[in-house]
Design a protein around this motif. Sequence first.
Motif, PDB file in Angstrom:
ATOM      1  N   MET A 111       4.059  36.935  23.456  1.00 45.33           N
ATOM      2  CA  MET A 111       4.104  35.781  24.321  1.00 45.33           C
ATOM      3  C   MET A 111       5.118  35.996  25.441  1.00 45.33           C
ATOM      4  O   MET A 111       4.880  35.639  26.578  1.00 45.33           O
ATOM      5  CB  MET A 111       4.471  34.557  23.472  1.00 45.33           C
ATOM      6  CG  MET A 111       4.506  33.281  24.231  1.00 45.33           C
ATOM      7  SD  MET A 111       2.839  32.800  24.601  1.00 45.33           S
ATOM      8  CE  MET A 111       3.085  31.217  25.225  1.00 45.33           C
ATOM      9  N   TYR A 112       6.273  36.581  25.092  1.00 41.63           N
ATOM     10  CA  TYR A 112       7.301  36.819  26.093  1.00 41.63           C
ATOM     11  C   TYR A 112       6.836  37.827  27.146  1.00 41.63           C
ATOM     12  O   TYR A 112       7.143  37.691  28.333  1.00 41.63           O
ATOM     13  CB  TYR A 112       8.584  37.294  25.400  1.00 41.63           C
ATOM     14  CG  TYR A 112       9.735  37.497  26.343  1.00 41.63           C
ATOM     15  CD1 TYR A 112      10.299  36.415  27.027  1.00 41.63           C
ATOM     16  CD2 TYR A 112      10.267  38.762  26.563  1.00 41.63           C
ATOM     17  CE1 TYR A 112      11.357  36.594  27.900  1.00 41.63           C
ATOM     18  CE2 TYR A 112      11.329  38.949  27.433  1.00 41.63           C
ATOM     19  CZ  TYR A 112      11.869  37.867  28.103  1.00 41.63           C
ATOM     20  OH  TYR A 112      12.914  38.050  28.966  1.00 41.63           O
ATOM     21  N   ALA A 113       6.065  38.831  26.707  1.00 40.08           N
ATOM     22  CA  ALA A 113       5.547  39.847  27.640  1.00 40.08           C
ATOM     23  C   ALA A 113       4.569  39.208  28.622  1.00 40.08           C
ATOM     24  O   ALA A 113       4.535  39.570  29.805  1.00 40.08           O
ATOM     25  CB  ALA A 113       4.874  40.986  26.868  1.00 40.08           C
ATOM     26  N   THR A 114       3.775  38.237  28.145  1.00 41.54           N
ATOM     27  CA  THR A 114       2.839  37.530  29.028  1.00 41.54           C
ATOM     28  C   THR A 114       3.611  36.719  30.072  1.00 41.54           C
ATOM     29  O   THR A 114       3.229  36.676  31.243  1.00 41.54           O
ATOM     30  CB  THR A 114       1.923  36.598  28.207  1.00 41.54           C
ATOM     31  OG1 THR A 114       1.279  37.372  27.199  1.00 41.54           O
ATOM     32  CG2 THR A 114       0.898  35.933  29.087  1.00 41.54           C
ATOM     33  N   TRP A 115       4.695  36.110  29.627  1.00 47.33           N
ATOM     34  CA  TRP A 115       5.528  35.320  30.551  1.00 47.33           C
ATOM     35  C   TRP A 115       6.128  36.221  31.634  1.00 47.33           C
ATOM     36  O   TRP A 115       6.123  35.876  32.816  1.00 47.33           O
ATOM     37  CB  TRP A 115       6.633  34.611  29.768  1.00 47.33           C
ATOM     38  CG  TRP A 115       7.444  33.689  30.626  1.00 47.33           C
ATOM     39  CD1 TRP A 115       8.693  33.892  31.099  1.00 47.33           C
ATOM     40  CD2 TRP A 115       7.038  32.420  31.126  1.00 47.33           C
ATOM     41  NE1 TRP A 115       9.097  32.840  31.863  1.00 47.33           N
ATOM     42  CE2 TRP A 115       8.085  31.909  31.894  1.00 47.33           C
ATOM     43  CE3 TRP A 115       5.872  31.665  30.986  1.00 47.33           C
ATOM     44  CZ2 TRP A 115       8.028  30.687  32.528  1.00 47.33           C
ATOM     45  CZ3 TRP A 115       5.821  30.433  31.618  1.00 47.33           C
ATOM     46  CH2 TRP A 115       6.893  29.957  32.384  1.00 47.33           C
ATOM     47  N   GLN A 116       6.614  37.380  31.234  1.00 45.94           N
ATOM     48  CA  GLN A 116       7.178  38.315  32.196  1.00 45.94           C
ATOM     49  C   GLN A 116       6.116  38.853  33.147  1.00 45.94           C
ATOM     50  O   GLN A 116       6.357  38.996  34.343  1.00 45.94           O
ATOM     51  CB  GLN A 116       7.866  39.470  31.476  1.00 45.94           C
ATOM     52  CG  GLN A 116       9.163  39.087  30.817  1.00 45.94           C
ATOM     53  CD  GLN A 116       9.801  40.262  30.096  1.00 45.94           C
ATOM     54  OE1 GLN A 116       9.099  41.148  29.596  1.00 45.94           O
ATOM     55  NE2 GLN A 116      11.132  40.270  30.039  1.00 45.94           N
ATOM     56  N   ALA A 117       4.930  39.162  32.615  1.00 42.03           N
ATOM     57  CA  ALA A 117       3.845  39.692  33.455  1.00 42.03           C
ATOM     58  C   ALA A 117       3.389  38.653  34.469  1.00 42.03           C
ATOM     59  O   ALA A 117       3.095  38.979  35.630  1.00 42.03           O
ATOM     60  CB  ALA A 117       2.678  40.148  32.580  1.00 42.03           C
TER      61      ALA A 117
END
Length: 127
Positions: free
Chosen positions: A1-7
């Motif tokens: 989820m955090y990677a999606t937020w960063q992307a």
Amino acid sequence: MYATWQATGLLALVLGWFGVTAARATWLLWGAATVAMVAAATPASDRPVAVCLALLAWTILSMLALRGLSLRRLLPPRTVHVQAPAAAPAPAPQITAHLHLPEQKPGPARAVLKPYDPREQPPPTWN
């Protein structure tokens, strides 16, 4: 989820650099949400510093994402030409003065006044 937020943030930053309007709107919402999450996740004693740092980072990166954004109009302003006929000069007003004084009747109760003469001595009642 955090990677999606960063992307999502990175994609909004890059596309905002190229002037994509939807990406710029996404960047603004993403930044506001990021600052809100930093405020919610930081202990109360350190919250002001953390929020200020997050806001500072978002502001600096916003200069890149929102580069070239201005509030000026894209179309040149229209020019309106108005040709009003010249107004005729107003006629001069007719002014007349009328002075209506009440009729004065000399009588024993009224003293007759005469013009002031500086050479004349004042009456003896004046002290």
